[in-house]
Design an enzyme around this catalytic site. Structure first.
Site, PDB file in Angstrom:
ATOM      1  N   ASP A 137       1.371  -1.276   0.426  1.00  0.00           N
ATOM      2  CA  ASP A 137       0.302   0.167  -0.449  1.00  0.00           C
ATOM      3  C   ASP A 137       0.726   0.861   0.288  1.00  0.00           C
ATOM      4  OD1 ASP A 137      -2.373  -1.732   0.276  1.00  0.00           O
ATOM      5  OD2 ASP A 137      -2.108  -1.199   2.439  1.00  0.00           O
ATOM      6  N   LYS A 138       0.268   2.422  -0.489  1.00  0.00           N
ATOM      7  CA  LYS A 138       1.177   3.487  -0.323  1.00  0.00           C
ATOM      8  C   LYS A 138       1.871   3.915   0.763  1.00  0.00           C
ATOM      9  CE  LYS A 138      -0.396   8.096  -0.485  1.00  0.00           C
ATOM     10  NZ  LYS A 138      -0.631   8.191  -0.128  1.00  0.00           N
TER      11      LYS A 138
END
Length: 307
Positions: A137-138
């Site tokens: 994820d970011k």
């Protein structure tokens, strides 16, 4: 084609544009603010301003405009290349960096940096995701395998499918886990209330997460996790499901949490068999500085919170 997305507010608090930016992680806050200004966001059937403070059970309809073609360019963005040879690379992605371009994040992604620093990338996943075998994820930091040619990509993808890739994470979670280790086996799929979120659902895909306790604090626990499967947001969803959400998680965690720019989740170890040599390779990346500083604070007599 434009898409209408329905969202029901549950326990979120704060400005509408910020809440939507947290929920719709593939789009930037400025992009969402423009949608609000353009009347693309309806609250209970009415146009609304971005500074509106959301309430439980508010019903939102977000009209996401039709995608425009993306131009993928090489960008001189500093990244830590832990290892590379003619077939594979391993990079340490910082928190806050998106892995590959999307409409909400068209540039300054890991892929843009890879195109600048690496001489070759596999083409199996197309021009948007060259070399990308798996993602994190970011707002998760840590190690990623990168395929520099198609044969290496095929080998690494097969290893993922056969569950022979070692993927270990370190996370800081809310609550004090009493038992030393455990396994979460619960199917994960798209949330019934918000299609941008994942949840434990009856018709979801098989998902298994193993964890063990590293250190306990008054209100938090530091744990190591190992993925047996690789579902979207798997660790974040599973830890929320058993009552120990990850600290700093803006989507799956509580609002009263530790100050951060995202969840305290770090992909610290990755191991795989080299596609050409057959040698087993394992790489480790230490915790990012903000994670280390938070742990140091928690070890002080009084825990601190972001009120």
């Amino acid at each position: 084609m434009a898409e209408n997305l329905e969202i029901t507010i549950t326990n979120e608090q704060g400005r509408l544009d910020k809440v939507l930016a947290d929920r719709l992680s593939n789009y930037s806050r400025s992009q969402i603010q423009q949608w609000v200004k353009d009347g693309q966001v309806l609250l209970n059937g009415q146009k609304v301003k971005g500074n509106y403070k959301v309430r439980p059970n508010d019903h939102l309809i977000v009209r996401i405009p039709e995608d425009k073609p993306l131009e993928i360019n090489a960008c001189d963005i500093p990244i830590e290349i832990v290892y590379q040879d003619q077939d594979v690379a391993v990079v340490n992605k910082p928190q806050g960096m998106v892995v590959h371009p999307s409409q909400g994040h068209p540039t300054h992604t890991l892929v843009n940096a890879l195109l600048f620093y690496l001489d070759h990338l596999s083409a199996i996943n197309g021009v948007i995701r060259p070399g990308i075998v798996h993602r994190i994820d970011k707002d998760t930091s840590g190690l990623l395998m990168i395929a520099k040619n198609d044969s290496s990509h095929t080998s690494l993808a097969q290893q993922l499918q056969e569950k022979t890739i070692l993927r270990e994470y370190t996370a800081l979670v809310h609550g004090n886990i009493k038992h030393q280790k455990g396994t979460v086996t619960a199917p994960i799929g798209r949330s019934h209330t918000d299609r941008k979120m994942q949840d434990v659902v009856d018709n979801g895909k098989h998902a298994v997460t193993h964890f063990s306790v590293i250190e306990r604090f008054t209100n938090f626990t530091l744990i190591k996790l190992q993925l047996e499967t690789g579902r979207t947001h798997q660790i974040r969803v599973h830890m929320k499901y058993i009552g120990y959400p990850i600290a700093g998680d803006p989507v799956y965690g509580p609002k009263k949490t530790l100050a951060s720019n995202g969840q305290f989740l770090h992909a610290g170890t990755i191991g795989f068999t080299h596609p050409t040599s057959g040698k087993r390779l394992t790489f480790e990346a230490s915790l990012p500085e903000n994670f280390k500083k938070t742990l140091a604070k928690l070890r002080e007599p009084i825990d601190f919170f972001n009120e």
